[in-house]
Design an enzyme around this catalytic site. Structure first.
Site, mmCIF file in Angstrom:
data_model
loop_
_atom_site.group_PDB
_atom_site.id
_atom_site.type_symbol
_atom_site.label_atom_id
_atom_site.label_comp_id
_atom_site.label_asym_id
_atom_site.label_seq_id
_atom_site.Cartn_x
_atom_site.Cartn_y
_atom_site.Cartn_z
ATOM 1 N N ASP A 39 0.838 -1.100 -0.147
ATOM 2 C CA ASP A 39 0.143 -0.019 0.100
ATOM 3 C C ASP A 39 0.861 1.024 -0.076
ATOM 4 O OD1 ASP A 39 -2.060 -1.819 0.103
ATOM 5 O OD2 ASP A 39 -2.236 -1.667 2.272
ATOM 6 N N THR A 62 -1.684 -5.647 -4.490
ATOM 7 C CA THR A 62 -1.755 -4.168 -5.015
ATOM 8 C C THR A 62 -2.888 -3.434 -4.674
ATOM 9 O OG1 THR A 62 -2.298 -4.687 -7.215
ATOM 10 C CG2 THR A 62 0.214 -4.588 -6.388
ATOM 11 N N ASP A 93 -6.158 -5.579 -5.402
ATOM 12 C CA ASP A 93 -7.305 -5.614 -4.267
ATOM 13 C C ASP A 93 -8.293 -4.456 -4.771
ATOM 14 O OD1 ASP A 93 -8.582 -5.793 -2.071
ATOM 15 O OD2 ASP A 93 -7.027 -5.030 -0.715
ATOM 16 N N LYS A 95 -11.190 -4.752 -5.138
ATOM 17 C CA LYS A 95 -12.815 -4.838 -4.425
ATOM 18 C C LYS A 95 -14.026 -4.145 -5.289
ATOM 19 C CE LYS A 95 -11.017 -4.695 0.201
ATOM 20 N NZ LYS A 95 -9.621 -4.303 -0.038
ATOM 21 N N ASP A 98 -19.873 -3.337 -8.257
ATOM 22 C CA ASP A 98 -20.723 -2.989 -9.326
ATOM 23 C C ASP A 98 -21.629 -4.101 -10.115
ATOM 24 O OD1 ASP A 98 -22.101 -0.919 -10.717
ATOM 25 O OD2 ASP A 98 -20.496 0.504 -10.162
HETATM 26 O O1 6AU Z 1 -1.775 -4.410 7.333
HETATM 27 P P1 6AU Z 1 -2.538 -3.226 7.039
HETATM 28 O O2 6AU Z 1 -3.509 -2.659 8.021
HETATM 29 O O3 6AU Z 1 -1.622 -2.363 6.670
HETATM 30 O O4 6AU Z 1 -3.181 -3.515 5.414
HETATM 31 C C1 6AU Z 1 -4.329 -4.270 5.281
HETATM 32 C C2 6AU Z 1 -4.432 -4.684 4.076
HETATM 33 C C3 6AU Z 1 -5.199 -3.290 3.369
HETATM 34 C C4 6AU Z 1 -6.751 -3.383 3.147
HETATM 35 O O5 6AU Z 1 -7.063 -2.791 2.252
HETATM 36 C C5 6AU Z 1 -6.876 -4.975 3.008
HETATM 37 O O6 6AU Z 1 -5.676 -5.582 3.555
HETATM 38 N N1 6AU Z 1 -8.096 -5.675 3.760
HETATM 39 C C6 6AU Z 1 -8.812 -6.360 2.955
HETATM 40 C C7 6AU Z 1 -8.770 -7.170 1.725
HETATM 41 C C8 6AU Z 1 -7.334 -7.599 1.457
HETATM 42 O O7 6AU Z 1 -9.410 -7.410 0.983
HETATM 43 C C9 6AU Z 1 -10.064 -6.706 3.608
HETATM 44 C C10 6AU Z 1 -10.313 -6.203 4.830
HETATM 45 O O8 6AU Z 1 -11.492 -6.662 5.540
HETATM 46 N N2 6AU Z 1 -9.584 -5.623 5.674
HETATM 47 C C11 6AU Z 1 -8.313 -4.933 5.054
HETATM 48 O O9 6AU Z 1 -7.431 -4.526 5.822
HETATM 49 O O10 6AU Z 1 -4.690 -3.245 1.841
#
Ligand code: 6AU
Length: 252
Positions: A39, A62, A93, A95, A98
């Site tokens: 990220d 990504t 990622d 998500k 739509d």
């Molecule tokens: O370890 P972090 O908190 O820095 O990052 C977590 C990553 C981020 C979120 O967009 C993603 O995981 N994420 C997702 C995904 C992967 O779909 C779903 C979710 O419920 N929580 C979450 O954090 O890139």
């Protein structure tokens, strides 16, 4: 209650999808169940991180739309080369959330042209079964439950989301903070060894917790790796913790 889980070898024998096979084979070859979430917001940071953590991960996740200097040739071409060199998959990622026609355009068009480079993508299933038809050349990881405080992915939502995920041939797994059926691969974000939250709603668990209680297949780690002073050393730590937690979760 304690139940046994399927091993990666067992899942490899029953899975039909080529992307699931690749993920499971990579996990076994590298002894890793780690997906690093990149990220970061510049191409240079993205490529540097990919190069450092590449040998230790099964996939790099990504959010391609946060790269401020994105250029297909400058960003994706070298990223694909690093992925091939270090043998990891690319998980976008996005998500999607739509109707099928719009998702198809978002997947194939614009500047990102996700269809050309992602091995698998995340998608909400809120648009229903047919909204996932456009992803036939990649694997889909369905968002079943979210990790953030106050998420609307209640038990009844998750149950309906799982029906879509289990029935759609493009779906290889789900993102969830709860157990899901073994036929799907389980991807769990919200994993951090140092923090329990981020002050913005994110909620963290340890690798041990998610393997033991959720029978996770893959952990997704963002800030625990890319914000650390030594991202490669942190990736090795999460890889080792994740693998040991997986091995422990196999034992009754
Ligand atoms: O370890 P972090 O908190 O820095 O990052 C977590 C990553 C981020 C979120 O967009 C993603 O995981 N994420 C997702 C995904 C992967 O779909 C779903 C979710 O419920 N929580 C979450 O954090 O890139």
């Amino acid at each position: 209650e304690e139940e046994t889980r399927s091993s990666y070898e067992q899942k490899l024998q029953v899975t039909q999808h080529s992307v699931s096979k690749k993920l499971l084979e990579t996990a076994l070859a590298k002894k890793s169940n780690l997906i690093a979430s990149a990220d970061v917001t510049t191409t240079q940071e993205l490529l540097e991180l990919a190069e450092k953590v590449g040998p230790h991960i099964v996939a790099l996740k990504t959010h391609i739309d946060i790269i401020s200097d994105f250029e297909y040739e400058k960003t994706i071409t070298p990223l694909k080369a690093i992925a091939a060199k270090h043998q990891f998959l690319l998980m976008e990622d996005r998500k999607f959330a739509d109707i099928g026609n719009t998702q198809e355009l978002q997947f194939t068009s614009g500047v990102f042209k996700i269809t050309n480079w992602a091995d698998f993508v995340t998608s909400q299933v809120i648009g229903g079964f047919e909204s996932l038809d456009c992803f036939s050349n990649v694997g889909v990881v369905a968002i079943v439950g979210m990790s953030s405080k106050g998420t609307l992915t209640t038990a009844s939502y998750r149950e309906e989301a799982l029906k879509v995920a289990l029935s759609h041939p493009n779906v290889i797994g789900g993102v969830s903070q709860n157990k899901i059926p073994e036929e799907l691969l389980l991807f769990t974000p919200g994993v951090n060894l140092a923090d329990s939250g981020d002050g913005k709603g994110q909620q963290y668990n340890t690798p041990e917790h998610v393997f033991k209680t959720l029978h996770t297949d893959f952990i997704i780690v963002g800030r625990g790796i890319y914000k650390s002073n030594d991202p490669e050393a942190s990736a090795i730590t999460y890889k080792t913790e994740g693998w040991n937690a997986y091995i422990n979760s196999l034992e009754k």
